[in-house]
Design a protein around this motif. Structure first.
Motif, PDB file in Angstrom:
ATOM      1  N   UNK A  17       1.066  -1.353   0.015  1.00  0.00           N
ATOM      2  CA  UNK A  17       0.131   0.059  -0.140  1.00  0.00           C
ATOM      3  C   UNK A  17       0.764   1.443   0.091  1.00  0.00           C
ATOM      4  N   UNK A  18       2.166   1.219   0.589  1.00  0.00           N
ATOM      5  CA  UNK A  18       3.121   2.274   0.670  1.00  0.00           C
ATOM      6  C   UNK A  18       3.547   2.648  -0.761  1.00  0.00           C
ATOM      7  N   UNK A  19       3.733   1.571  -1.408  1.00  0.00           N
ATOM      8  CA  UNK A  19       3.983   1.830  -2.783  1.00  0.00           C
ATOM      9  C   UNK A  19       3.227   2.257  -3.556  1.00  0.00           C
ATOM     10  N   UNK A  20       1.893   1.565  -3.549  1.00  0.00           N
ATOM     11  CA  UNK A  20       0.940   2.012  -4.582  1.00  0.00           C
ATOM     12  C   UNK A  20       0.138   3.589  -4.404  1.00  0.00           C
ATOM     13  N   UNK A  21       0.356   3.919  -3.084  1.00  0.00           N
ATOM     14  CA  UNK A  21      -0.437   5.367  -2.975  1.00  0.00           C
ATOM     15  C   UNK A  21       0.362   6.399  -3.827  1.00  0.00           C
ATOM     16  N   UNK A  22       1.675   6.598  -3.495  1.00  0.00           N
ATOM     17  CA  UNK A  22       2.346   7.625  -4.566  1.00  0.00           C
ATOM     18  C   UNK A  22       1.953   7.427  -6.043  1.00  0.00           C
ATOM     19  N   UNK A  23       2.018   6.029  -6.433  1.00  0.00           N
ATOM     20  CA  UNK A  23       1.916   5.864  -7.897  1.00  0.00           C
ATOM     21  C   UNK A  23       0.564   6.042  -8.313  1.00  0.00           C
ATOM     22  N   UNK A  24      -0.502   5.867  -7.555  1.00  0.00           N
ATOM     23  CA  UNK A  24      -1.798   5.973  -7.835  1.00  0.00           C
ATOM     24  C   UNK A  24      -1.939   7.554  -7.897  1.00  0.00           C
ATOM     25  N   UNK A  25      -1.366   8.604  -6.854  1.00  0.00           N
ATOM     26  CA  UNK A  25      -1.587   9.864  -7.108  1.00  0.00           C
ATOM     27  C   UNK A  25      -1.040  10.242  -8.356  1.00  0.00           C
ATOM     28  N   UNK A  26       0.374   9.854  -8.650  1.00  0.00           N
ATOM     29  CA  UNK A  26       0.932  10.195  -9.890  1.00  0.00           C
ATOM     30  C   UNK A  26      -0.082   9.819 -11.033  1.00  0.00           C
ATOM     31  N   UNK A  27      -0.769   8.772 -11.234  1.00  0.00           N
ATOM     32  CA  UNK A  27      -1.655   8.543 -12.216  1.00  0.00           C
ATOM     33  C   UNK A  27      -2.717   9.398 -12.234  1.00  0.00           C
ATOM     34  N   UNK A  28      -3.365   9.806 -11.349  1.00  0.00           N
ATOM     35  CA  UNK A  28      -4.299  10.715 -11.136  1.00  0.00           C
ATOM     36  C   UNK A  28      -4.171  12.041 -11.632  1.00  0.00           C
ATOM     37  N   UNK A  29      -2.775  12.468 -11.183  1.00  0.00           N
ATOM     38  CA  UNK A  29      -2.290  13.688 -11.719  1.00  0.00           C
ATOM     39  C   UNK A  29      -2.081  13.683 -13.025  1.00  0.00           C
ATOM     40  N   UNK A  30      -1.652  12.805 -13.823  1.00  0.00           N
ATOM     41  CA  UNK A  30      -1.582  12.682 -15.352  1.00  0.00           C
ATOM     42  C   UNK A  30      -2.818  12.620 -15.937  1.00  0.00           C
ATOM     43  N   UNK A  31      -3.948  12.186 -15.256  1.00  0.00           N
ATOM     44  CA  UNK A  31      -5.285  12.349 -15.649  1.00  0.00           C
ATOM     45  C   UNK A  31      -6.002  13.692 -15.620  1.00  0.00           C
ATOM     46  N   UNK A  32      -5.221  14.606 -14.760  1.00  0.00           N
ATOM     47  CA  UNK A  32      -5.874  15.799 -14.740  1.00  0.00           C
ATOM     48  C   UNK A  32      -6.753  15.930 -13.494  1.00  0.00           C
ATOM     49  N   UNK A  33      -6.868  14.834 -12.786  1.00  0.00           N
ATOM     50  CA  UNK A  33      -7.827  14.589 -11.670  1.00  0.00           C
ATOM     51  C   UNK A  33      -7.233  15.090 -10.442  1.00  0.00           C
ATOM     52  N   UNK A  34      -5.799  15.384 -10.180  1.00  0.00           N
ATOM     53  CA  UNK A  34      -5.509  15.584  -8.757  1.00  0.00           C
ATOM     54  C   UNK A  34      -4.260  16.785  -8.677  1.00  0.00           C
ATOM     55  N   UNK A  35      -4.841  17.941  -9.067  1.00  0.00           N
ATOM     56  CA  UNK A  35      -4.024  18.879  -9.161  1.00  0.00           C
ATOM     57  C   UNK A  35      -3.597  19.459  -7.649  1.00  0.00           C
ATOM     58  N   UNK A  36      -2.343  20.281  -7.638  1.00  0.00           N
ATOM     59  CA  UNK A  36      -1.813  20.401  -6.348  1.00  0.00           C
ATOM     60  C   UNK A  36      -2.444  21.188  -5.497  1.00  0.00           C
ATOM     61  N   UNK A  37      -3.484  22.107  -6.245  1.00  0.00           N
ATOM     62  CA  UNK A  37      -4.321  22.757  -5.144  1.00  0.00           C
ATOM     63  C   UNK A  37      -5.499  22.140  -4.955  1.00  0.00           C
TER      64      UNK A  37
END
Length: 333
Positions: A17-37
């Protein structure tokens, strides 16, 4: 003491789960669904943390809740998590995991300052080595542009703050005169963080949904099914990580903690390179500088955990602080 099959499953779940969490956030950011703000990568974490006590329902009656200390820990943790996940989005998951490895070091420093723990010479040597490894990562981030440099700064500050939150958690769950259970404390922090970030989402993000989220998804040509699946998986990863962390809190020693952290870093570094490294996102690539930083950090963590095995079991002057191989599991997450 030999680990049972259940303990091994908990440890595997914790690392996965510790490995999956930052990778999933990276995927969502690439999809435009997880902006920094948007802080949409932080809000779900606290939502699932509120359920931690459900795995240990009797713990809700244990000890005396000191609300001022719980509130302080919650605010420190919420601000730190915001900085960490914003930095993760800006700097990339590979850089994030390298810097976040310094949490063990900061926990050692703060536990000496506020809990009176006595660290061994190898532990302090490990602290210095890890600091050098993080500094290498920071210098590399500065060379990759202002966004990455800002991300490095935020993750560094977030790691320091998160370490302080761990110390506050340990005080409430082990040092206080009538300590409360870790699972109860996690649920209280989850509820507090849920309120803080829930208010942020309602008053700041929701009125700007089109500009912060919808338009970003359109610009990235995001796929609705991928985004929904990724957020569902992120919720599961957050829950598994929280559950396994607090379940393992009194089971894993310092050496096992170091192994978990090292394997987690390796997994994120390799997966980030395979999944996200391209011409548009070089920050995710595994470079010689990151390899050097990882090697230095790994040596530092190894020194620290080896020193922890020889640390005194009863720190001078703080009789209520647990041994280095028990509740010091707060260094894991």
């Amino acid at each position: 003491m030999a680990m049972s099959c259940y303990d091994w499953l908990l440890m595997i779940g914790f690392m996965a789960s510790g490995i999956a969490t930052p990778l999933l956030i990276g995927l969502l950011h690439r999809q435009g669904a997880c902006g920094a703000r948007t802080m949409l990568s932080v809000f779900p974490n606290y939502a699932v943390m509120t359920l931690t006590v459900c795995g240990d329902w009797a713990a809700r009656h244990q000890g005396v809740t000191l609300w001022r200390m719980v509130t302080l820990a919650t605010v420190v943790d919420a601000v730190s998590q915001g900085a960490n996940y914003t930095g993760l989005i800006l700097a990339g998951s590979a850089t994030y995991i390298l810097i976040y490895s310094s949490v063990t070091v900061w926990v050692a420093v703060f536990s000496r300052m506020f809990l009176g723990r006595v660290q061994t010479a190898p532990q302090w040597v490990g602290c210095v080595i890890v600091s050098v490894g993080v500094a290498i990562t920071a210098l590399n981030g500065h060379d990759q542009g202002s966004d990455v440099a800002l991300g490095v700064l935020l993750v560094t500050l977030g790691s320091v703050g998160h370490s302080l939150a761990y110390i506050l958690m340990e005080w409430n769950t082990a040092v206080a005169l009538h300590p409360i259970a870790p699972s109860k404390f996690a649920s209280l922090m989850g509820a507090g963080g849920f309120i803080i970030y829930g208010a942020y989402e309602f008053f700041y993000v929701l009125p700007r949904w089109d500009s912060l989220v919808a338009s970003s998804i359109r610009a990235a040509d995001g796929d609705a099914v991928t985004i929904a699946a990724a957020y569902g998986a992120l919720l599961i990863a957050f829950w598994v990580h929280a559950f396994t962390f607090y379940a393992l809190m009194t089971k894993l020693g310092a050496t096992a903690a170091g192994v978990c952290k090292g394997l987690q870093a390796v997994g994120v570094l390799v997966a980030s390179h395979v999944l996200f490294c391209d011409h548009d996102d070089r920050a995710q690539c595994f470079t010689p500088t990151k390899a050097l930083s990882f090697a230095v950090v790994s040596v530092g963590v190894a020194c620290f955990t080896a020193g922890a095995a020889r640390a005194p079991t009863k720190p001078e002057g703080v009789a209520l602080v647990p041994p280095a191989d028990s509740r010091s599991g707060v260094q894991l997450i």
